[in-house]
Design an enzyme around this catalytic site. Structure first.
Site, mmCIF file in Angstrom:
data_model
loop_
_atom_site.group_PDB
_atom_site.id
_atom_site.type_symbol
_atom_site.label_atom_id
_atom_site.label_comp_id
_atom_site.label_asym_id
_atom_site.label_seq_id
_atom_site.Cartn_x
_atom_site.Cartn_y
_atom_site.Cartn_z
ATOM 1 N N GLU A 179 49.199 45.733 38.536
ATOM 2 C CA GLU A 179 48.657 47.188 38.655
ATOM 3 C C GLU A 179 49.887 48.138 39.426
ATOM 4 O O GLU A 179 49.432 49.256 39.601
ATOM 5 C CB GLU A 179 47.476 47.089 39.900
ATOM 6 C CG GLU A 179 46.352 46.329 38.853
ATOM 7 C CD GLU A 179 45.038 46.407 39.751
ATOM 8 O OE1 GLU A 179 45.066 46.918 40.886
ATOM 9 O OE2 GLU A 179 44.133 45.566 39.436
ATOM 10 N N LYS A 199 35.005 57.483 43.435
ATOM 11 C CA LYS A 199 34.303 56.450 42.640
ATOM 12 C C LYS A 199 32.926 57.187 42.496
ATOM 13 O O LYS A 199 32.371 56.685 41.535
ATOM 14 C CB LYS A 199 34.336 54.948 43.557
ATOM 15 C CG LYS A 199 35.377 54.236 43.270
ATOM 16 C CD LYS A 199 35.591 53.168 44.104
ATOM 17 C CE LYS A 199 34.255 52.004 43.577
ATOM 18 N NZ LYS A 199 34.331 50.619 44.100
ATOM 19 N N MET A 221 43.894 28.156 43.541
ATOM 20 C CA MET A 221 42.377 27.668 43.341
ATOM 21 C C MET A 221 41.936 26.893 44.795
ATOM 22 O O MET A 221 42.488 25.873 45.156
ATOM 23 C CB MET A 221 42.301 26.756 42.332
ATOM 24 C CG MET A 221 40.908 25.909 42.343
ATOM 25 S SD MET A 221 39.365 27.227 42.221
ATOM 26 C CE MET A 221 37.918 26.169 42.552
ATOM 27 N N ASP A 254 28.429 50.639 46.681
ATOM 28 C CA ASP A 254 30.010 50.307 46.360
ATOM 29 C C ASP A 254 30.780 51.613 45.884
ATOM 30 O O ASP A 254 31.773 51.686 44.990
ATOM 31 C CB ASP A 254 30.638 49.075 45.552
ATOM 32 C CG ASP A 254 31.767 48.742 45.856
ATOM 33 O OD1 ASP A 254 32.458 49.069 46.729
ATOM 34 O OD2 ASP A 254 32.259 48.046 44.961
ATOM 35 N N HIS A 256 36.220 33.498 37.033
ATOM 36 C CA HIS A 256 35.923 32.595 35.897
ATOM 37 C C HIS A 256 34.992 32.964 34.962
ATOM 38 O O HIS A 256 33.904 33.204 35.290
ATOM 39 C CB HIS A 256 35.749 30.967 36.123
ATOM 40 C CG HIS A 256 36.859 30.462 37.007
ATOM 41 N ND1 HIS A 256 38.227 29.968 36.356
ATOM 42 C CD2 HIS A 256 36.816 30.208 38.156
ATOM 43 C CE1 HIS A 256 38.932 29.486 37.095
ATOM 44 N NE2 HIS A 256 38.249 29.497 38.537
#
Length: 723
Positions: free
Chosen positions: A93, A358, A688, A331, A653
């Site tokens: 990014e 946003k 992980m 949010d 995931h």
């Protein structure tokens, strides 16, 4: 008008919103202002004209370059100059910097790359040491949004919150500072640092994480020594024995029975050297749902969450604030990029701070006082019907999702978020990467799934083609049905040219449709060009004045970052980081996405006039699905595993081709190995983390049974399709 005439003139807006023409002399005055600001920020005066020394290109954060060797007449010949492969497969990014012929940028985990800007040759790479279990704390991939350079040093915030000062010539660590005050909380750091005089600032993330989110703050460190200069907390603390006046005022805006949390400073920041003010955009109040955040009932503003706050750069004291979304249940924070500009408004020059927030409103604020000059929706919204005279949103009934699920525009990604917008000094238009995307909001109180990591006790669903309200009932309870004639379930991304004075759209280009994706940030240039990358892996060049598509370059890798441009050895280059993930990490690749065709190979691609086609990464292979291990568990176990996957695993995931491995085919068949990974952190060095703080052995068995069941479903479907 001839092309030559267009190159020597540019538009500006009159007080009555008609267009005037700036002559070449006026344009020189504009650039003089940019150079003056750069000089006050400690940069050589000539730097902005040929290099990219700031995160946003200049001290104003405009993502605009006056370079015009590449322009609307010759951009069709723009092609490959060089490619640098990062060796990573996650989201990228950052927008690179170029200082004294060297490109500096950052990638996953806060890794820093230094390259020869003319050739792409690696000069050095810095990999921060950390416990990569911290990857669990990052809501939206292990991304990093860039570095800053000052006084021969490169500054970067690593994902674990450690701020590094590196020697620009060698990458050696000059100093480092742990910026996280409590490592037992789910803090991480993904934003670019902010230079402000003699200090460097860094915020953090975490306001969406855990049961109640973190308490946001921003810290300032001495550039030379790394000593802590000051720290500003965004939300108050009830047990603070010596609260500042700002915190005393903020505490009055929270429910007396609440535990104030949220307000992460995770993206948008800016610095005005003349006013010596630092501007920070702050994150959501936490948790999202009003019934939990305000146990005493009613609505409260929850300062200084979802606000733009001006701080004294020397002391960190609050000078003013403007709250974009009081009592933020959605949010809709104020962390989007901030751009400084001097605009002719109402017959006089106003020093403004611009944000396409946003929440869907485009704000122009007075940089000195925080006064709202104007605020209008730049995209479709339905949570509010406008702003009152003080700039406070006027809520629509649909904004209340406490009683039933509601379709709300914009989504948690916002109408615009971290992906940089660009303000052109040539057209005076702002080019915004817009999300025209809704979400279905579900209060999960008394639902089968009561907590979703990353959105607390709220379920948020995109109503795209995969939306199945019947199947979703076992997770979220009864969900609304939408048919083809619903008045608005649009899901698309748009590049929109916005007039910040008239507060209206001038032109737009749709960049995706039908499914949520992260398209890229924006660059505008003095060559009457606008560049933007997309999830399909292509970099698009448009005419800045008209929006006409002029050229497309396929990089083969999804692009989320904003491009940049610079001159090296007399040649103008356009460069961009390509690597897909971020907020889309848990989504499968749509058919048009680059990741569906090619490996998500992180790379920096530089382009120049006369270049050839960009070499593409390896094609993605789709080997036959292996025979799954024997089925295990009862239907109740499998259903429980689905709920657990939704609650704890689904934010990273996806079951299908996506950024991270498909657990249907990569999870160990052996239950003990699976438990070692999920409960005991066997793969923690790869990012992980262990989850034994929220999952039991029984939970792990249910998760394993669910994944095996899903593997069999996919395997049998593939066999049925095979000839």
């Amino acid at each position: 008008m001839s092309a030559r005439t267009r190159m020597s003139m540019m538009a500006r807006h009159r007080p009555d919103n008609r267009i005037e023409i700036l002559t070449a002399n006026a344009r020189s005055a504009w650039f003089a202002c940019l150079l003056s600001a750069a000089a006050q920020a400690g940069e050589p005066a000539a730097a902005p004209a040929r290099e990219w020394r700031h995160t946003g290109g200049d001290a104003q954060g405009s993502y605009y370059s006056p370079l015009q060797a590449v322009n609307d007449r010759n951009v069709a010949s723009l092609g490959h100059a060089w490619t640098f492969v990062t060796g990573t497969t996650r989201g990228l990014e950052a927008t690179p910097l170029v200082v004294d012929g060297v490109m500096y940028t950052s990638g996953n985990w806060g890794i820093v790359y230094a390259l020869d800007a003319a050739t792409g040759r690696s000069l050095w790479t810095f990999t921060p040491r950390m416990d990569r279990s911290v990857g669990r704390n990052a809501c939206c991939d292990v991304v990093n949004r860039g570095v800053v350079v000052a006084n021969g040093r490169v500054y970067v915030g690593a994902l674990d919150g450690r701020l590094y000062a590196l020697e620009a010539k060698t990458g050696a660590v000059a100093w480092s500072a742990d910026t996280i005050v409590d490592h037992t909380q789910p803090y991480s750091s993904t934003g670019a640092p902010q230079l402000a005089g003699d200090v460097v600032l860094i915020g953090n993330s975490g306001a969406d994480m855990g049961k109640g989110g973190t308490r946001g703050y921003v810290s300032a460190y001495d550039l030379a020594t790394g000593g802590l200069a000051w720290r500003f907390w965004v939300v108050p603390r009830r047990d603070d024995p010596h609260p500042s006046p700002a915190m005393q005022a903020a505490l009055k805006t929270w429910d007396p029975a609440s535990d104030p949390r949220g307000g992460a400073v995770w993206a948008g920041t800016a610095y005005d050297p003349q006013l010596n003010l630092v501007y920070i955009g702050t994150g959501n109040a936490a948790p999202y749902e009003n019934r939990i955040r305000n146990p005493g009932g009613g609505r409260h503003d929850d300062l200084y969450c979802s606000s733009i706050v001006a701080l004294d750069a020397r002391s960190g004291e609050r000078r003013w604030h403007f709250q974009t979304t009081p009592g933020d249940d959605w949010d809709q924070d104020a962390a989007a990029t901030l751009v400084q500009a001097d605009l002719q408004i109402g017959g006089r020059t106003r020093q403004v701070l611009l944000q396409a927030s946003k929440n869907g409103f485009f704000y122009a604020l007075d940089r000195r006082s925080g006064e709202l000059i104007s605020g209008k929706p730049f995209t479709y919204i339905n949570w509010a019907r406008g702003l009152d005279a003080k700039g406070r949103p006027i809520l629509n009934p649909v904004a209340d999702y406490s009683g039933k699920p509601q379709l709300i525009y914009p989504s948690t990604s916002g109408g615009h978020s971290w992906a940089p917008m660009s303000l052109s000094a040539q057209t005076h238009l702002v080019y915004i990467p817009v999300f025209d995307v809704p979400m279905i909001w579900v209060d999960l109180g008394h639902k089968p799934v009561t907590h979703v990591e990353g959105s607390f006790g709220v379920g948020v669903l995109y109503p795209d083609a995969s939306y199945d309200p019947v199947a979703g009932e076992e997770l979220y309870g009864k969900l609304p049905h939408y048919d083809a004639v619903h008045p608005r379930t649009v899901i698309r991304n748009v590049l929109r040219a916005w007039d910040p004075v008239a507060q209206k759209s001038v032109w737009e280009q749709e960049t995706s449709n039908g499914v949520f994706v992260n398209d890229g940030g924006v660059l505008s240039t003095g060559g009457n060009l606008v560049f933007q990358g997309r999830a399909d892996g292509k970099l698009y060049a448009y005419a800045a004045d008209s929006g006409k598509l002029l050229h497309t370059i396929d990089t083969g890798v999804g692009i989320m970052a904003a491009p940049m441009t610079y001159e090296a050895g007399g040649v103008q280059y356009v460069a961009v980081m390509a690597g897909y993930g971020g907020g889309a990490i848990a989504s499968t690749y749509p058919e048009f996405a680059a990741g569906a065709r090619y490996r998500n190979e992180g790379r920096i691609v530089a382009l120049k006039l006369g270049g050839e086609a960009v070499p593409l990464p390896a094609l993605r292979t789709h080997p036959p699905l292996p025979t799954p291990p024997p089925r295990e568990g009862s239907q109740a176990d499998i259903a429980r595993g689905l709920r657990l996957f939704t609650s704890q695993c689904g934010r990273c995931h996806a079951l299908g081709v996506s950024v991270l491995p498909d657990l249907r085919t990569t999870a160990p068949a052996d239950l003990q190995q699976f438990e070692d990974i999920v409960l005991h952190g066997a793969l923690a060095p790869l990012g992980m983390a262990r989850f034994d703080d929220v999952l039991t052995e029984e939970d792990a068995r249910a998760l394993h049974a669910y994944l095996v069941s899903e593997a069999w479903t996919a395997y049998e479907a593939a066999r049925a399709k095979s000839p």
